[in-house]
Design a protein around this motif. Structure first.
Motif, short mmCIF file in Angstrom:
data_model
loop_
_atom_site.label_atom_id
_atom_site.label_comp_id
_atom_site.label_asym_id
_atom_site.label_seq_id
_atom_site.Cartn_x
_atom_site.Cartn_y
_atom_site.Cartn_z
N ALA A 69 13.30 10.15 -6.07
CA ALA A 69 13.16 9.25 -4.92
C ALA A 69 12.05 8.23 -5.15
N GLN A 70 10.95 8.66 -5.75
CA GLN A 70 9.86 7.73 -6.04
C GLN A 70 10.30 6.64 -7.00
N ASP A 71 11.07 7.02 -8.02
CA ASP A 71 11.58 6.02 -8.96
C ASP A 71 12.52 5.04 -8.29
N VAL A 72 13.39 5.55 -7.43
CA VAL A 72 14.34 4.69 -6.73
C VAL A 72 13.60 3.73 -5.80
N VAL A 73 12.63 4.24 -5.05
CA VAL A 73 11.86 3.40 -4.14
C VAL A 73 11.12 2.32 -4.93
N SER A 74 10.52 2.69 -6.03
CA SER A 74 9.80 1.73 -6.86
C SER A 74 10.73 0.62 -7.36
N ASP A 75 11.92 1.01 -7.80
CA ASP A 75 12.90 0.03 -8.27
C ASP A 75 13.35 -0.89 -7.15
N LEU A 76 13.63 -0.32 -5.98
CA LEU A 76 14.07 -1.12 -4.85
C LEU A 76 13.00 -2.10 -4.39
N VAL A 77 11.74 -1.67 -4.40
CA VAL A 77 10.64 -2.56 -4.02
C VAL A 77 10.55 -3.71 -5.02
N ALA A 78 10.63 -3.40 -6.30
CA ALA A 78 10.55 -4.45 -7.32
C ALA A 78 11.68 -5.46 -7.16
#
Length: 91
Positions: A29-38
């Motif tokens: 989830a942290q990776d997905v959130v980071s990607d979505l924010v970027a």
């Protein structure tokens, strides 16, 4: 006649449609959130570049509306997955 699938219009909202994978954890989830924010940040830069000097729109307003919708979609997905990003089971 092709096999027709039932259509659920109430699931057109990204937040309602998006469901994390059953095997995902807080790290995923942290990776997905980071990607979505970027990606949302990239889209916001592209949206800002649609204006000359940050004031006058220099492309079709429909394009800007679509970019804003993309940002909104990413934020809805982040909102949906964010609780999982902070959930750590037996670390």
């Amino acid at each position: 006649m092709p096999n027709q699938k039932e259509y659920f219009p109430d699931l057109c909202n990204t937040s309602d449609f998006f469901v994390p994978h059953k095997n995902s954890n807080h790290l995923n989830a942290q990776d997905v959130v980071s990607d979505l924010v970027a990606r949302a940040k990239d889209i916001s830069v592209a949206t800002f570049n649609c204006f000359a000097d940050g004031e006058k729109l220099v492309i079709k307003d429909e394009i800007v509306a679509n970019l804003i919708y993309e940002i909104q979609t990413k934020l809805e997905m982040i909102e949906k997955i964010l609780p999982l990003a902070f959930e750590s089971k037996g670390a």
